[in-house]
Scaffold this motif. Structure first.
Motif, PDB file in Angstrom:
ATOM      1  N   MET A   1      -5.051   6.008  -6.499  1.00 32.25           N
ATOM      2  CA  MET A   1      -5.892   6.769  -5.574  1.00 32.25           C
ATOM      3  C   MET A   1      -5.733   8.263  -5.790  1.00 32.25           C
ATOM      4  O   MET A   1      -4.622   8.758  -5.897  1.00 32.25           O
TER       5      MET A   1
ATOM      6  N   VAL B   1       0.839  -1.199   0.000  1.00 36.52           N
ATOM      7  CA  VAL B   1       0.000   0.000   0.000  1.00 36.52           C
ATOM      8  C   VAL B   1       0.875   1.251   0.000  1.00 36.52           C
ATOM      9  O   VAL B   1       0.618   2.210  -0.743  1.00 36.52           O
TER      10      VAL B   1
ATOM     11  N   LEU C   1      -6.741   5.296   6.763  1.00 34.06           N
ATOM     12  CA  LEU C   1      -6.593   3.915   6.312  1.00 34.06           C
ATOM     13  C   LEU C   1      -6.157   3.040   7.479  1.00 34.06           C
ATOM     14  O   LEU C   1      -5.133   3.316   8.113  1.00 34.06           O
TER      15      LEU C   1
ATOM     16  N   LYS D   1      -4.001  -0.515  -6.833  1.00 33.11           N
ATOM     17  CA  LYS D   1      -5.198   0.220  -6.399  1.00 33.11           C
ATOM     18  C   LYS D   1      -4.808   1.547  -5.755  1.00 33.11           C
ATOM     19  O   LYS D   1      -5.384   2.586  -6.061  1.00 33.11           O
ATOM     20  N   PHE D   2      -3.823   1.505  -4.856  1.00 29.54           N
ATOM     21  CA  PHE D   2      -3.457   2.735  -4.148  1.00 29.54           C
ATOM     22  C   PHE D   2      -2.575   3.644  -4.991  1.00 29.54           C
ATOM     23  O   PHE D   2      -2.509   4.843  -4.720  1.00 29.54           O
TER      24      PHE D   2
ATOM     25  N   LEU E   1       0.929   4.215  -2.774  1.00 28.72           N
ATOM     26  CA  LEU E   1       0.678   5.614  -2.420  1.00 28.72           C
ATOM     27  C   LEU E   1       1.854   6.510  -2.808  1.00 28.72           C
ATOM     28  O   LEU E   1       1.659   7.649  -3.249  1.00 28.72           O
TER      29      LEU E   1
ATOM     30  N   THR F   1     -10.750   3.843   4.684  1.00 28.76           N
ATOM     31  CA  THR F   1     -10.586   2.495   4.150  1.00 28.76           C
ATOM     32  C   THR F   1     -10.066   1.598   5.257  1.00 28.76           C
ATOM     33  O   THR F   1      -9.190   1.996   6.025  1.00 28.76           O
TER      34      THR F   1
END
Length: 196
Positions: free
Chosen positions: A195, A23, A80, A191-192, A27, A128
């Motif tokens: 973001m 993650v 998160l 996915k991140f 990010l 999240t």
């Protein structure tokens, strides 16, 4: 965007730690600012004492870590959580974080009628929660009543008025193949990385 990650797992070799790394990498690819609240490394005390309960009544926290976390969460745009599900619930430090930080005068206040809540983390637009467990997902939902969804997603953040809430749960982690675990990590990183 500033992302506050509340992380709870004491073992460095855990799959939750692998998730944290994936993650974080995603990010960073998206140029987000990350503020890691690592409850285990911080030595966060999850116990709600008599003094903490008086502080709850007075709406003025006394735990120095809670005061520090409030200042950090005031700056966050997204919250998160990453933690394992043990015996169908979150670990004690995560529960203690919710008890002591999601606190009146810190994370929320009451509406004038007293029937609703107003979130006080004014920058936070979304929440999240990422969890791992060894229980099959369908059994967790049907047999064990989806405790995390009820307690955290609905019972905490919906109740406080956050409309954008997401729960990502990885089930049967211990039984998953290395290939599947790597696939999950890659998916989370991607996915991140997207973001906004």
């Amino acid at each position: 965007m500033r992302i506050a990650i509340v992380f709870n797992h004491p073992y460095e070799g855990s799959y939750c730690n692998a998730i944290l790394k994936a993650v974080t990498k995603g990010l960073q690819k998206a140029n987000h600012e990350i503020d890691l609240i690592h409850l285990d490394r911080d030595g966060f005390n999850p116990v709600m004492t008599a003094a903490d309960l008086k502080a709850f009544k007075d709406r003025k926290p006394i735990d120095p870590k809670v005061i520090e976390y409030k200042q950090r969460l005031d700056e966050a745009d997204h919250l998160l959580f990453i933690f394992p599900i043990w015996w169908e619930l979150m670990p004690a430090m995560t529960k203690g974080f919710i008890d002591k930080v999601i606190f009146p005068g810190v994370a929320y206040d009451y509406t004038p009628s007293g029937n609703g809540m107003i979130p006080l983390f004014k920058n936070v637009k979304s929440v999240t929660v990422i969890t791992t467990m060894n229980t099959p997902g369908i059994l967790y939902r049907i047999l064990f009543g989806n405790a995390i969804k009820k307690a955290v997603i609905t019972g905490t953040f919906w109740k406080m008025g956050y409309k954008n809430r997401k729960w990502i749960n990885l089930s049967m982690v211990k039984m998953a193949s290395d290939k599947k675990r790597i696939k999950w990590l890659t998916s989370l990183e991607n996915k991140f990385a997207k973001m906004k």
